[in-house]
Write a protein that holds these residues in place. Structure first.
Motif, short mmCIF file in Angstrom:
data_model
loop_
_atom_site.label_atom_id
_atom_site.label_comp_id
_atom_site.label_asym_id
_atom_site.label_seq_id
_atom_site.Cartn_x
_atom_site.Cartn_y
_atom_site.Cartn_z
N LEU A 208 5.65 9.19 -2.65
CA LEU A 208 4.71 8.68 -3.84
C LEU A 208 5.07 9.25 -4.82
CD1 LEU A 208 1.42 8.89 -1.70
CD2 LEU A 208 3.35 6.89 -1.71
N TYR B 272 -3.73 10.84 -2.79
CA TYR B 272 -3.62 11.11 -0.97
C TYR B 272 -4.19 12.33 -0.76
CZ TYR B 272 -1.46 11.45 3.33
OH TYR B 272 -1.43 11.76 4.81
N THR C 98 0.80 10.62 -9.38
CA THR C 98 -0.45 10.23 -9.22
C THR C 98 -1.11 9.75 -8.10
OG1 THR C 98 -0.10 9.57 -11.67
CG2 THR C 98 -1.99 8.40 -10.53
N GLN C 99 -0.16 9.00 -7.39
CA GLN C 99 -0.26 8.39 -5.93
C GLN C 99 -0.61 9.74 -5.02
OE1 GLN C 99 3.24 6.01 -5.47
NE2 GLN C 99 2.02 4.27 -6.19
N ARG D 203 5.27 0.47 -4.34
CA ARG D 203 4.23 1.18 -3.72
C ARG D 203 3.03 1.61 -4.54
NH1 ARG D 203 6.35 3.54 0.69
NH2 ARG D 203 4.09 3.92 1.66
N VAL D 204 1.62 1.10 -4.25
CA VAL D 204 0.60 1.07 -5.14
C VAL D 204 -0.54 1.74 -4.34
CG1 VAL D 204 -0.07 -1.23 -4.95
CG2 VAL D 204 -0.47 -0.12 -6.78
N ASN D 205 -1.35 2.29 -4.98
CA ASN D 205 -2.77 2.60 -4.30
C ASN D 205 -3.81 1.18 -4.45
OD1 ASN D 205 -5.22 3.71 -3.57
ND2 ASN D 205 -5.37 5.24 -5.11
N SER E 34 1.01 -1.12 0.14
CA SER E 34 -0.01 0.10 0.06
C SER E 34 0.91 1.25 -0.16
CB SER E 34 -0.88 -0.09 1.13
OG SER E 34 -1.80 -0.91 1.36
N ASP E 35 0.40 2.27 -0.92
CA ASP E 35 1.39 3.44 -1.00
C ASP E 35 1.07 4.37 0.23
OD1 ASP E 35 -1.33 4.23 -1.55
OD2 ASP E 35 -0.87 5.25 -3.49
#
Length: 404
Positions: free
Chosen positions: A362, A370, A365-366, A135-137, A111-112
């Motif tokens: 991040l 957020y 895009t991440q 790291r990913v949403n 999880s980001d």
């Protein structure tokens, strides 16, 4: 007594009785605190911890302790897990899980947005061992699937996540992980077993910071990893050799807290819903984030995945840079302090810029995703067990003065 002894009992009964029984000698009803570092043993007992596998008697508290074992059995019963290993902190538990599952050349999807200690571990130390981290949403299932590589061994998510109370779909991500030959671990600290049992949704491991809701009183630090017995035996080896043992006294305090966990979580949820509704209509609040409100973008997932919406709230406030010091100086009931899940309410301002520059790192895009939840920053509010009306009054008397 095994965790499965309480498999068909009610949640509150399990919270009180699992892992415990009256002392065979004194007939004491409450569990003992065995504050001994070593135990009298037979002359043929192996000296090396590696030769103690499967031994049923206790030898040295770093390797096993009766009070800690009782806590592990109670936690396993609550989560529906085969086994549990308790640690001296939540970070010790996360670290042991990572080092058990990953080696040089392996790949981790995470999880980001997650607890800052875990995020910083995956940003610094874990990659230094030759482990790739993506790291990913994890609210975006396509992004999770796209992040999978041939060497992916583990997906680690946190739901609801700290600090923005965003959810991830455990069942769906478990299916993605298993289709790729990977495993799924879930940090379920915000939810607790009262709200969610990730193993029943397909997860392979559950992680808890025992310092939070499970202890419930802000007076003991601990952590735990739960899952299948064969996996947990390897994680226990890391506990023994890296030394992240839980104090028996802290184990006893956490067990005492767990006895009231179901009724506490009900009260936390009831209070949080009242406070969230109050804040959502407050003129000084820009955005309210609570899974129990229909306004939460993942409210439908919360209803499917959580039996209790917990007591964690995040909100954006107008003039937050002015409100934060005012909260620290003027709040009378709520403490301006870190941590969460205690009987008393705690609030803290978490700056988006600081998180993006330090802990999360991040991509754009991440970071934008957020900011959709956090704006320039959020107040993380752990709603305690005080009267909800007093909590609302405490928040209002500060924000209303700042807003004038």
């Amino acid at each position: 007594m095994s965790a499965n002894d309480f498999e068909f009992q009610g949640l509150q009964t399990t919270a009180i009785h699992a892992g415990e029984k009256p002392d065979s000698t004194t007939r004491a009803s409450s569990p003992n605190i065995v504050m001994s570092s070593s135990f009298v043993t037979d002359a043929d007992t192996p000296f090396s911890a590696e030769n103690l596998q499967g031994q049923t008697t206790f030898f040295y508290t770093r390797e096993g302790n009766p009070t800690v074992q009782q806590l592990e059995q109670k936690l396993a019963a609550l989560e529906g897990a085969e086994a549990c290993v308790a640690f001296g902190s939540g970070m010790a538990a996360i670290s042991a899980l990572m080092f058990h599952q990953l080696k040089s050349g392996d790949h981790l999807v995470m999880s980001d947005v997650a607890y800052v200690g875990a995020a910083e571990l995956m940003k610094g130390l874990i990659p230094s061992f030759g482990i790739q981290v993506t790291r990913v949403n994890t609210t975006d299932l396509k992004a999770v699937e796209s992040a999978i590589q041939t060497n992916t061994k583990l997906i680690h998510i946190e739901t609801p996540c700290n600090p923005i109370v965003r959810l991830s779909d455990i069942r769906a991500i478990a299916q993605i992980a298993h289709a790729a030959g990977a495993k799924l671990s879930v940090d379920s600290t915000f939810a607790t077993p009262v709200a969610t049992q990730p193993l029943s949704l397909g997860a392979d491991f559950v992680v808890h910071s025992l310092s939070k809701y499970l202890c419930g009183h802000g007076d003991a630090i601990g952590g735990a990893v739960l899952g299948a017995s064969d996996e947990l035996s390897g994680i226990r080896d890391l506990l023994v050799h890296l030394g992240g043992a839980l104090s028996p006294f802290n184990a006893w305090l956490i067990m005492r807290g767990i006895a009231t966990l179901p009724i506490r979580m009900k009260a936390h949820e009831e209070n949080a819903l009242k406070v969230a509704k109050f804040l959502e209509s407050h003129p000084q609040v820009k955005q309210m984030i609570y899974p129990g409100l229909p306004s939460h973008p993942q409210h439908e997932l919360a209803k499917r995945q959580m039996r209790n919406f917990s007591g964690m709230i995040a909100f954006q406030a107008k003039d937050a840079q002015v409100v934060a010091p005012a909260f620290a100086q003027r709040l009378q009931v709520i403490h301006y302090a870190v941590s969460l899940g205690h009987q008393r309410s705690l609030i803290y301002y978490i700056s988006t810029q600081e998180m993006l520059e330090t802990s999360f790192a991040l991509d754009e895009t991440q970071a934008e995703a957020y900011r959709n939840f956090a704006g320039d920053g959020v107040f993380r509010l752990s709603v305690g067990l005080e009267d909800a009306e007093d909590l609302c009054r405490d928040l209002d008397q500060t924000m209303s003065i700042v807003g004038k």
